[in-house]
Design an enzyme around this catalytic site. Structure first.
Site, PDB file in Angstrom:
ATOM      1  N   GLY A 230       4.289  -4.353  -7.251  1.00 44.95           N
ATOM      2  CA  GLY A 230       4.736  -4.155  -8.617  1.00 44.95           C
ATOM      3  C   GLY A 230       3.667  -4.377  -9.661  1.00 44.95           C
ATOM      4  O   GLY A 230       3.962  -4.351 -10.855  1.00 44.95           O
ATOM      5  N   GLU A 271       2.143  -7.082  -1.536  1.00 37.76           N
ATOM      6  CA  GLU A 271       2.389  -5.741  -1.016  1.00 37.76           C
ATOM      7  C   GLU A 271       2.433  -4.727  -2.132  1.00 37.76           C
ATOM      8  O   GLU A 271       3.467  -4.134  -2.412  1.00 37.76           O
ATOM      9  CB  GLU A 271       3.666  -5.701  -0.168  1.00 37.76           C
ATOM     10  N   ARG A 274       1.223   0.930  -5.881  1.00 34.01           N
ATOM     11  CA  ARG A 274       0.677   1.610  -7.055  1.00 34.01           C
ATOM     12  C   ARG A 274      -0.707   1.114  -7.456  1.00 34.01           C
ATOM     13  O   ARG A 274      -1.604   1.896  -7.745  1.00 34.01           O
ATOM     14  CB  ARG A 274       1.648   1.377  -8.224  1.00 34.01           C
ATOM     15  N   ARG A 309       7.735  11.778 -11.115  1.00 31.61           N
ATOM     16  CA  ARG A 309       7.827  10.664 -12.057  1.00 31.61           C
ATOM     17  C   ARG A 309       8.115  11.100 -13.505  1.00 31.61           C
ATOM     18  O   ARG A 309       8.964  10.492 -14.153  1.00 31.61           O
ATOM     19  CB  ARG A 309       6.571   9.788 -11.988  1.00 31.61           C
ATOM     20  N   TYR A 313      11.584   9.510 -14.396  1.00 30.60           N
ATOM     21  CA  TYR A 313      11.505   8.282 -15.211  1.00 30.60           C
ATOM     22  C   TYR A 313      10.997   8.551 -16.620  1.00 30.60           C
ATOM     23  O   TYR A 313      10.711   7.610 -17.344  1.00 30.60           O
ATOM     24  CB  TYR A 313      10.520   7.284 -14.586  1.00 30.60           C
ATOM     25  N   CYS A 340      14.303  25.534 -11.773  1.00 27.93           N
ATOM     26  CA  CYS A 340      15.405  25.803 -12.700  1.00 27.93           C
ATOM     27  C   CYS A 340      16.057  24.477 -13.054  1.00 27.93           C
ATOM     28  O   CYS A 340      17.178  24.170 -12.611  1.00 27.93           O
ATOM     29  CB  CYS A 340      16.409  26.741 -12.068  1.00 27.93           C
ATOM     30  N   GLU A 341      15.342  23.705 -13.812  1.00 30.20           N
ATOM     31  CA  GLU A 341      15.713  22.315 -14.079  1.00 30.20           C
ATOM     32  C   GLU A 341      14.875  21.940 -15.291  1.00 30.20           C
ATOM     33  O   GLU A 341      13.643  21.942 -15.200  1.00 30.20           O
ATOM     34  CB  GLU A 341      15.317  21.502 -12.835  1.00 30.20           C
TER      35      GLU A 341
HETATM   36  C1  LIG Z   1       8.112  -0.110  -3.465  1.00 35.54           C
HETATM   37  C2  LIG Z   1       7.846  -1.433  -2.910  1.00 35.54           C
HETATM   38  C3  LIG Z   1       6.587  -2.015  -3.030  1.00 35.54           C
HETATM   39  C4  LIG Z   1       5.443  -1.398  -3.783  1.00 35.54           C
HETATM   40  O1  LIG Z   1       5.683  -1.276  -5.129  1.00 35.54           O
HETATM   41  P1  LIG Z   1       4.481  -0.880  -6.123  1.00 35.54           P
HETATM   42  O2  LIG Z   1       5.173  -0.791  -7.440  1.00 35.54           O
HETATM   43  O3  LIG Z   1       3.963   0.435  -5.655  1.00 35.54           O
HETATM   44  O4  LIG Z   1       3.469  -1.946  -6.043  1.00 35.54           O
HETATM   45  C5  LIG Z   1       6.385  -3.227  -2.418  1.00 35.54           C
HETATM   46  N1  LIG Z   1       7.355  -3.848  -1.736  1.00 35.54           N
HETATM   47  C6  LIG Z   1       8.592  -3.322  -1.607  1.00 35.54           C
HETATM   48  C7  LIG Z   1       9.610  -4.057  -0.821  1.00 35.54           C
HETATM   49  C8  LIG Z   1       8.885  -2.106  -2.187  1.00 35.54           C
HETATM   50  O5  LIG Z   1      10.108  -1.593  -2.067  1.00 35.54           O
END
Ligand SMILES: *Cc1c(COP(=O)(O)O)cnc(C)c1O
Length: 419
Positions: A230, A271, A274, A309, A313, A340-341
């Protein structure tokens, strides 16, 4: 700033030849940029023993990229059998893979425990008795509920379907101990595209406080905490860069405090998806039409099947036109695909230099959750993926989909059951 100037400088002079060779549209990924980000991340957290990033495979599930990440010591975070299979195909095994599924099926657990296993990250206490065998190492995904406010993309933890609630987390570990689990980790994931590094420090602090409590109650010495992904990237030109150094310094201080109090410390796992690959990919597409009605439209040969995206979003992706950068008069346009959107738009009311048919548009920051989120609605195919190597060779690492792929699941002769 979006897309680094180093990537842009590598790409710009060769782009017309790359397009001649492979044709548009395509996503292109920058090996040098990805490797550099891996090094910076590892460097920032080098003060923490056993720091490890598990790349979130869903962000960019391509083995050529995953091999690069593996060469930097990264593991992989998976949540489906195909993602597990990909991780094993690039040679990862056991503790190099984290399986973070939710609403998990028995078939997924069996696959996860197969072939030297992986770290199973359980999403709920009710899944414990459903494990086909008792793993030696087990992790639970923690959902702090009202104790934390989530961020805007991922939502409020109380409303999120993920993880074990606070009042169940003690029972969950106790039950796992009774089943014979010997080694433990804990995980949470509360942010998405978060640019405030303090939020990630707070998450690490929250987990450290929780494992201290769990240790006091149950005697567990946690092997790791996984603070999830995240970490954000600056999609707009004026967005700040994520302060990875500040995040690392804060978490290192928290680990030092924890170690001083406990004479032991867990490893730190992360983890991100992005943050690792997002800025190091771009979608290259050719201008094929112009239309001037109530607004001015620039039609390109990619559509939202290549990049969801903006449509999904309302996300901003910076765009430049190859070779038309500086000082040219600007026009306000919508950049559109052919679906078509009406939300099939890469940019809405964007100021861009005047375009001509054949111009190459470079859409920035598509290296994570770009191609991977593609789809086939309206009969549109997902594009190819290219890898720009550090020595400026370009490899096709995934071909474009074809009509045969699109038809491959159709039963022109239906399979029949007669009731
Ligand atoms: C999607 C996801 C991530 C990665 O999220 P990023 O925003 O790409 O860093 C990490 N862990 C879990 C469990 C996820 O679902």
């Amino acid at each position: 700033m979006p897309m680094s100037s180093a990537f842009k400088n590598r790409l710009t002079p060769i782009l017309p030849d790359v397009v001649d060779t492979f044709g548009t549209p395509f996503h292109i990924y920058d090996e040098a940029g990805i490797l550099d980000t891996c090094d910076r991340l590892n460097q920032a957290f080098s003060a923490i023993d056993g720091f490890k990033e598990f790349f979130a495979v869903k962000a960019l599930p391509n083995p050529a990229i995953m091999s690069l990440l593996k060469s930097k010591g990264f593991g992989f975070d998976c949540s489906s059998i195909p993602e597990l299979t990909l991780s094993r195909r690039v040679g990862s095994r056991g503790d190099d893979i984290m399986f973070t599924s939710n609403n998990t099926s028995i078939a997924q657990f069996s696959a996860a425990l197969d072939q030297e296993g992986c770290i199973i990250n359980l999403d709920d206490i009710s899944l414990l008795p459903k494990l086909p065998e008792v793993p030696e190492l087990l992790c639970f995904r923690y959902n702090p509920g009202a104790k934390r406010s989530g961020n805007s993309i991922i939502g409020n933890p109380v409303e999120a379907k993920y993880g074990v609630s606070h009042d169940q987390i003690f029972r969950a570990y106790e039950a796992a101990m009774k089943m014979g689990v010997k080694r433990f980790g804990i995980h949470t994931m509360l942010a998405s595209n978060e640019l405030n590094h303090q939020y990630m420090i707070d998450t690490a602090d929250m987990l450290l406080a929780l494992i201290q409590e769990l240790h006091d109650h149950l005697g567990i010495r946690f092997e790791f905490i996984n603070i999830g992904g995240g970490l954000g990237i600056p999609y707009t030109p004026d967005a700040p860069r994520f302060n990875i150094q500040g995040m690392a310094e804060g978490i290192v201080r928290s680990f030092e405090r924890f170690t001083a109090q406990n004479q032991w410390a867990p490893k730190l796992y992360m983890e991100s998806g992005r943050y690792i690959t997002g800025p190091h990919g771009a979608l290259v597409t050719t201008v094929i039409n112009h239309k001037e009605i109530y607004r001015n439209y620039v039609g390109v040969d990619a559509s939202m099947s290549s990049l969801m995206r903006p449509g999904m979003y309302d996300a901003y992706h910076h765009i430049h036109i190859n070779g038309k950068d500086d000082g040219l008069p600007l026009r306000t346009v919508d950049v559109v695909g052919a679906l078509c959107e009406n939300n099939d738009k890469f940019a809405v009311q964007r100021e861009l230099p005047k375009t001509e048919e054949g111009d190459l548009l470079v859409i920035h920051d598509t290296g994570a959750h770009g191609h991977a989120m593609g789809f086939n609605y309206n009969g549109h195919m997902r594009p190819k993926e290219l890898l720009l190597r550090s020595d400026l060779t370009v490899e096709m690492i995934r071909r474009a989909e074809t009509m045969d792929d699109y038809f491959a699941t159709l039963n022109f002769e239906p399979k029949t059951f007669r009731g």
